[in-house]
Write a protein that holds these residues in place. Structure first.
Motif, PDB file in Angstrom:
ATOM      1  N   ASP A   1     -12.616  12.100 -19.471  1.00 53.42           N
ATOM      2  CA  ASP A   1     -13.743  12.729 -19.009  1.00 53.42           C
ATOM      3  C   ASP A   1     -14.341  12.200 -17.718  1.00 53.42           C
ATOM      4  OD1 ASP A   1     -14.537  14.145 -21.633  1.00 53.42           O
ATOM      5  OD2 ASP A   1     -14.623  11.991 -22.495  1.00 53.42           O
ATOM      6  N   TYR A   2     -13.503  11.253 -17.043  1.00 53.55           N
ATOM      7  CA  TYR A   2     -13.980  10.809 -15.799  1.00 53.55           C
ATOM      8  C   TYR A   2     -14.185  11.946 -14.658  1.00 53.55           C
ATOM      9  CZ  TYR A   2     -12.572   6.122 -17.571  1.00 53.55           C
ATOM     10  OH  TYR A   2     -12.346   5.179 -18.307  1.00 53.55           O
ATOM     11  N   LYS A   3     -15.162  11.922 -14.102  1.00 51.41           N
ATOM     12  CA  LYS A   3     -15.638  12.791 -12.803  1.00 51.41           C
ATOM     13  C   LYS A   3     -15.524  12.106 -11.521  1.00 51.41           C
ATOM     14  CE  LYS A   3     -18.141  16.176 -15.800  1.00 51.41           C
ATOM     15  NZ  LYS A   3     -19.571  16.514 -16.098  1.00 51.41           N
ATOM     16  N   TYR A   4     -16.028  10.800 -11.635  1.00 54.25           N
ATOM     17  CA  TYR A   4     -16.052  10.113 -10.525  1.00 54.25           C
ATOM     18  C   TYR A   4     -15.390   8.731 -10.700  1.00 54.25           C
ATOM     19  CZ  TYR A   4     -20.358  13.086 -11.131  1.00 54.25           C
ATOM     20  OH  TYR A   4     -21.156  14.290 -11.596  1.00 54.25           O
ATOM     21  N   VAL A   5     -15.130   8.307  -9.357  1.00 55.62           N
ATOM     22  CA  VAL A   5     -14.289   7.077  -9.210  1.00 55.62           C
ATOM     23  C   VAL A   5     -14.995   6.191  -7.982  1.00 55.62           C
ATOM     24  CG1 VAL A   5     -12.039   5.887  -8.592  1.00 55.62           C
ATOM     25  CG2 VAL A   5     -12.094   8.076  -9.872  1.00 55.62           C
ATOM     26  N   VAL A   6     -15.153   4.983  -8.413  1.00 59.20           N
ATOM     27  CA  VAL A   6     -15.871   4.037  -7.217  1.00 59.20           C
ATOM     28  C   VAL A   6     -14.967   3.016  -7.026  1.00 59.20           C
ATOM     29  CG1 VAL A   6     -17.463   2.095  -6.846  1.00 59.20           C
ATOM     30  CG2 VAL A   6     -18.361   4.222  -7.957  1.00 59.20           C
ATOM     31  N   ILE A   7     -14.393   2.780  -5.660  1.00 61.11           N
ATOM     32  CA  ILE A   7     -13.417   1.671  -5.482  1.00 61.11           C
ATOM     33  C   ILE A   7     -14.145   0.893  -4.159  1.00 61.11           C
ATOM     34  CG2 ILE A   7     -11.314   1.263  -4.675  1.00 61.11           C
ATOM     35  CD1 ILE A   7     -10.457   3.951  -5.111  1.00 61.11           C
ATOM     36  N   GLU A   8     -14.486  -0.364  -4.733  1.00 60.57           N
ATOM     37  CA  GLU A   8     -14.860  -1.492  -3.859  1.00 60.57           C
ATOM     38  C   GLU A   8     -13.911  -1.986  -2.998  1.00 60.57           C
ATOM     39  OE1 GLU A   8     -18.948  -2.740  -5.170  1.00 60.57           O
ATOM     40  OE2 GLU A   8     -17.507  -3.785  -6.557  1.00 60.57           O
ATOM     41  N   GLU A   9     -14.086  -2.049  -1.778  1.00 56.56           N
ATOM     42  CA  GLU A   9     -13.105  -2.835  -0.843  1.00 56.56           C
ATOM     43  C   GLU A   9     -11.761  -2.721  -1.018  1.00 56.56           C
ATOM     44  OE1 GLU A   9     -14.925  -6.467   0.118  1.00 56.56           O
ATOM     45  OE2 GLU A   9     -16.716  -5.907  -0.542  1.00 56.56           O
ATOM     46  N   PRO A  10     -11.200  -1.437  -1.141  1.00 59.40           N
ATOM     47  CA  PRO A  10      -9.629  -1.179  -1.409  1.00 59.40           C
ATOM     48  C   PRO A  10      -8.876  -1.860  -0.522  1.00 59.40           C
ATOM     49  CG  PRO A  10     -10.679   0.646  -0.532  1.00 59.40           C
ATOM     50  CD  PRO A  10     -11.684  -0.094  -0.841  1.00 59.40           C
ATOM     51  N   GLU A  11      -9.164  -2.366   0.428  1.00 59.75           N
ATOM     52  CA  GLU A  11      -8.384  -2.888   1.842  1.00 59.75           C
ATOM     53  C   GLU A  11      -8.100  -4.342   1.380  1.00 59.75           C
ATOM     54  OE1 GLU A  11     -12.730  -3.561   3.202  1.00 59.75           O
ATOM     55  OE2 GLU A  11     -11.620  -1.727   2.110  1.00 59.75           O
ATOM     56  N   MET A  12      -8.685  -4.973   0.562  1.00 59.88           N
ATOM     57  CA  MET A  12      -8.630  -6.540   0.486  1.00 59.88           C
ATOM     58  C   MET A  12      -7.345  -6.893   0.374  1.00 59.88           C
ATOM     59  SD  MET A  12     -11.911  -8.164  -1.519  1.00 59.88           S
ATOM     60  CE  MET A  12     -11.502  -7.209  -3.177  1.00 59.88           C
ATOM     61  N   GLY A  13      -6.835  -7.737   1.325  1.00 60.69           N
ATOM     62  CA  GLY A  13      -5.521  -8.455   1.558  1.00 60.69           C
ATOM     63  C   GLY A  13      -4.581  -7.728   2.110  1.00 60.69           C
ATOM     64  N   LEU A  14      -4.762  -6.412   2.276  1.00 58.85           N
ATOM     65  CA  LEU A  14      -3.731  -5.267   2.936  1.00 58.85           C
ATOM     66  C   LEU A  14      -3.774  -5.099   4.271  1.00 58.85           C
ATOM     67  CD1 LEU A  14      -4.100  -2.563   0.107  1.00 58.85           C
ATOM     68  CD2 LEU A  14      -2.690  -4.746  -0.042  1.00 58.85           C
ATOM     69  N   HIS A  15      -2.376  -5.082   4.770  1.00 59.01           N
ATOM     70  CA  HIS A  15      -2.041  -4.571   6.366  1.00 59.01           C
ATOM     71  C   HIS A  15      -2.655  -3.238   6.432  1.00 59.01           C
ATOM     72  CE1 HIS A  15       0.577  -3.252   9.554  1.00 59.01           C
ATOM     73  NE2 HIS A  15       0.590  -4.419   9.951  1.00 59.01           N
ATOM     74  N   PRO A  16      -2.912  -2.937   7.581  1.00 59.10           N
ATOM     75  CA  PRO A  16      -3.381  -1.296   7.916  1.00 59.10           C
ATOM     76  C   PRO A  16      -2.209  -0.434   7.363  1.00 59.10           C
ATOM     77  CG  PRO A  16      -3.714  -2.679   9.759  1.00 59.10           C
ATOM     78  CD  PRO A  16      -3.102  -3.632   8.914  1.00 59.10           C
ATOM     79  N   GLU A  17      -1.060  -0.503   7.518  1.00 65.01           N
ATOM     80  CA  GLU A  17      -0.221   0.325   6.884  1.00 65.01           C
ATOM     81  C   GLU A  17      -0.370   0.419   5.267  1.00 65.01           C
ATOM     82  OE1 GLU A  17       2.459   2.626   8.095  1.00 65.01           O
ATOM     83  OE2 GLU A  17       1.269   2.009   9.943  1.00 65.01           O
ATOM     84  N   ALA A  18      -0.593  -0.678   4.667  1.00 65.04           N
ATOM     85  CA  ALA A  18      -0.733  -0.523   3.343  1.00 65.04           C
ATOM     86  C   ALA A  18      -2.113  -0.088   2.862  1.00 65.04           C
ATOM     87  CB  ALA A  18      -0.858  -1.846   2.529  1.00 65.04           C
ATOM     88  N   ILE A  19      -3.079  -0.051   3.813  1.00 61.29           N
ATOM     89  CA  ILE A  19      -4.438   0.655   3.653  1.00 61.29           C
ATOM     90  C   ILE A  19      -4.027   1.938   3.821  1.00 61.29           C
ATOM     91  CG2 ILE A  19      -6.575   0.943   4.577  1.00 61.29           C
ATOM     92  CD1 ILE A  19      -6.488  -1.981   5.285  1.00 61.29           C
ATOM     93  N   LYS A  20      -3.293   2.636   4.718  1.00 65.00           N
ATOM     94  CA  LYS A  20      -2.992   3.916   4.824  1.00 65.00           C
ATOM     95  C   LYS A  20      -2.476   4.613   3.548  1.00 65.00           C
ATOM     96  CE  LYS A  20       0.552   5.300   7.365  1.00 65.00           C
ATOM     97  NZ  LYS A  20       1.417   5.424   8.497  1.00 65.00           N
ATOM     98  N   SER A  21      -1.688   3.832   2.736  1.00 63.81           N
ATOM     99  CA  SER A  21      -0.941   4.139   1.667  1.00 63.81           C
ATOM    100  C   SER A  21      -1.867   4.424   0.735  1.00 63.81           C
ATOM    101  CB  SER A  21       0.171   3.184   1.204  1.00 63.81           C
ATOM    102  OG  SER A  21       0.965   2.983   2.110  1.00 63.81           O
ATOM    103  N   VAL A  22      -3.200   3.322   0.690  1.00 63.59           N
ATOM    104  CA  VAL A  22      -4.152   3.585  -0.417  1.00 63.59           C
ATOM    105  C   VAL A  22      -4.808   5.009  -0.035  1.00 63.59           C
ATOM    106  CG1 VAL A  22      -6.242   2.533  -1.187  1.00 63.59           C
ATOM    107  CG2 VAL A  22      -4.365   1.289  -0.934  1.00 63.59           C
ATOM    108  N   ILE A  23      -5.033   5.278   1.233  1.00 64.67           N
ATOM    109  CA  ILE A  23      -5.970   6.086   1.514  1.00 64.67           C
ATOM    110  C   ILE A  23      -5.048   7.594   1.017  1.00 64.67           C
ATOM    111  CG2 ILE A  23      -6.604   7.716   3.414  1.00 64.67           C
ATOM    112  CD1 ILE A  23      -7.350   5.298   4.917  1.00 64.67           C
ATOM    113  N   LEU A  24      -3.545   7.553   1.019  1.00 71.15           N
ATOM    114  CA  LEU A  24      -3.061   8.766   0.414  1.00 71.15           C
ATOM    115  C   LEU A  24      -3.057   8.792  -1.048  1.00 71.15           C
ATOM    116  CD1 LEU A  24       0.671   8.558   2.367  1.00 71.15           C
ATOM    117  CD2 LEU A  24      -0.921  10.447   2.395  1.00 71.15           C
TER     118      LEU A  24
END
Length: 386
Positions: free
Chosen positions: A243-266
């Protein structure tokens, strides 16, 4: 859920946030972003939270201060003040909202609408296995206890038919698996291993089998986030989990290189394509760069094909579906939590206009201020030298 407005809650003097399909929250440490998001979870899922505590033999009585300590963590009871004002979608909430309500149907199971991925998620698998809800003490916020318990259930019930955790075919879209492999795991295979008598995460790479404790910081930080993505993206044609409608993600970038952050955004774009509404708190300029580019391309009536170039991925049936209608159907908003002498105030900085006379907007809530200052000083020095 469209609009949350609060006054005098914890460190927050006033917060006024209208949510988009993707909402980014920025601001310095201890500026109330987590408090704001945990309150949002409480307002939306209070009945489910109360039921969960009861399931694990916690007492949810009528003492509102004890309830606040139970949910936010020990010592947090004073967060809800006498002067606190809370409005969610024009509905007002006072402390009486916290007290139990008599269920007319005791057999009815309360639903959970918001899935919360906390910033402290590494604590959920600090020794290579997700901790059960009851293993945390009273100082731990509910959102971390529940997140860890969810991961425990996910691994206990199995992910597919193998003990492999990554990569797994039919779990996440193939371009996303490839992106995570290239930016984070580098052909390492994550498995569940029982050599210690407990099922724990290990990585098989270059002929070695290494325990969770020896992984890189980024790999360890990303692992609970990956498991959360598995939970939210079932290997079926159904877009949403339960039944989820919403997702909260706190600081998904922690420990990650910008290329990995880009993967998370995808992967977050994939969540949007499944019709989740996503809220991200972040200190990373990469998220703001994406939001700025997205809004600029949307305003310019550019085709969705530009996103394939932005993320450097090929056009497949999966990626086309992810980006389909994204400019016409989705909206990204950004809010700045600014500390002031009288408390935290929020500001809508969604335009992210670098030419704005408002420093909060032009500096992207402080995220780009150092880069801008460095560029100005270098430019000034270069002009003086010439």
């Amino acid at each position: 859920m469209e609009h949350l407005r609060i006054k005098s809650f914890g460190p927050i003097e006033e917060a006024d946030v209208s949510f988009g399909d993707l909402t980014l929250l920025v601001g310095p440490q201890a500026s109330g972003k987590s408090i704001f998001l945990q309150l949002l979870k409480l307002l939306i899922d209070k009945n489910h939270i109360q039921e969960t505590f009861k399931q694990y033999s916690y007492i949810w009585g009528k003492d509102t201060e004890k309830i606040l300590d139970l949910y936010f963590g020990e010592g947090m009871a004073k967060i809800w003040k006498n002067s606190t004002v809370i409005n969610l979608d024009k509905r007002s909430f006072d402390k009486n909202f916290l007290t139990p309500k008599i269920k007319t149907d005791p057999d009815r199971k309360e639903i959970e609408s918001l899935f919360y991925i906390p910033a402290q998620r590494i604590l959920s698998i600090s020794d290579g296995r997700p901790k059960p809800f009851t293993e945390f003490d009273s100082s731990t916020p509910y959102v971390l206890k529940q997140f860890s318990e969810t991961l425990r259930q996910l691994l206990q019930n199995g992910i597919g038919k193998s003990e492999s955790i990554f990569p797994i075919s039919k779990r996440l879209k193939e371009p996303l698996r490839k992106s995570f492999n290239e930016s984070i795991f580098h052909d390492g295979k994550v498995v569940l291993d029982e050599r210690t008598g407990q099922k724990k995460l290990r990585m098989e790479i270059e002929g070695m089998s290494v325990p969770f404790s020896t992984w890189s910081a980024g790999q360890k930080e990303f692992m609970p986030l990956l498991l959360a993505f598995y939970w939210l993206c079932p290997p079926t044609k159904i877009g949403l989990k339960n039944d989820y409608k919403y997702v909260v993600i706190e600081e998904p970038e922690m420990g990650l290189h910008p290329e990995a952050i880009k993967s998370v955004i995808l992967q977050i774009i994939d969540l949007l394509s499944r019709n989740y509404k996503v809220i991200v708190s972040t200190h990373s300029p990469v998220f703001l760069e994406f939001a700025w580019a997205f809004n600029f391309l949307k305003k310019s009536n550019t085709s969705e094909g530009t996103l394939f170039e932005l993320f450097d991925i090929s056009k497949t049936a999966d990626t086309k579906k992810m980006f389909e209608g994204i400019f016409s159907k989705k909206q990204i908003k950004t809010f700045y939590f600014a500390r002031a002498s009288h408390g935290v105030m929020t500001k809508d900085i969604s335009t992210l206009d670098a030419g704005s006379g408002d420093n909060a907007i032009s500096n992207w809530g402080g995220i780009s201020s150092f880069a801008g200052k460095a560029a100005d000083i270098v430019s000034e020095y270069f002009n003086d030298e010439n």
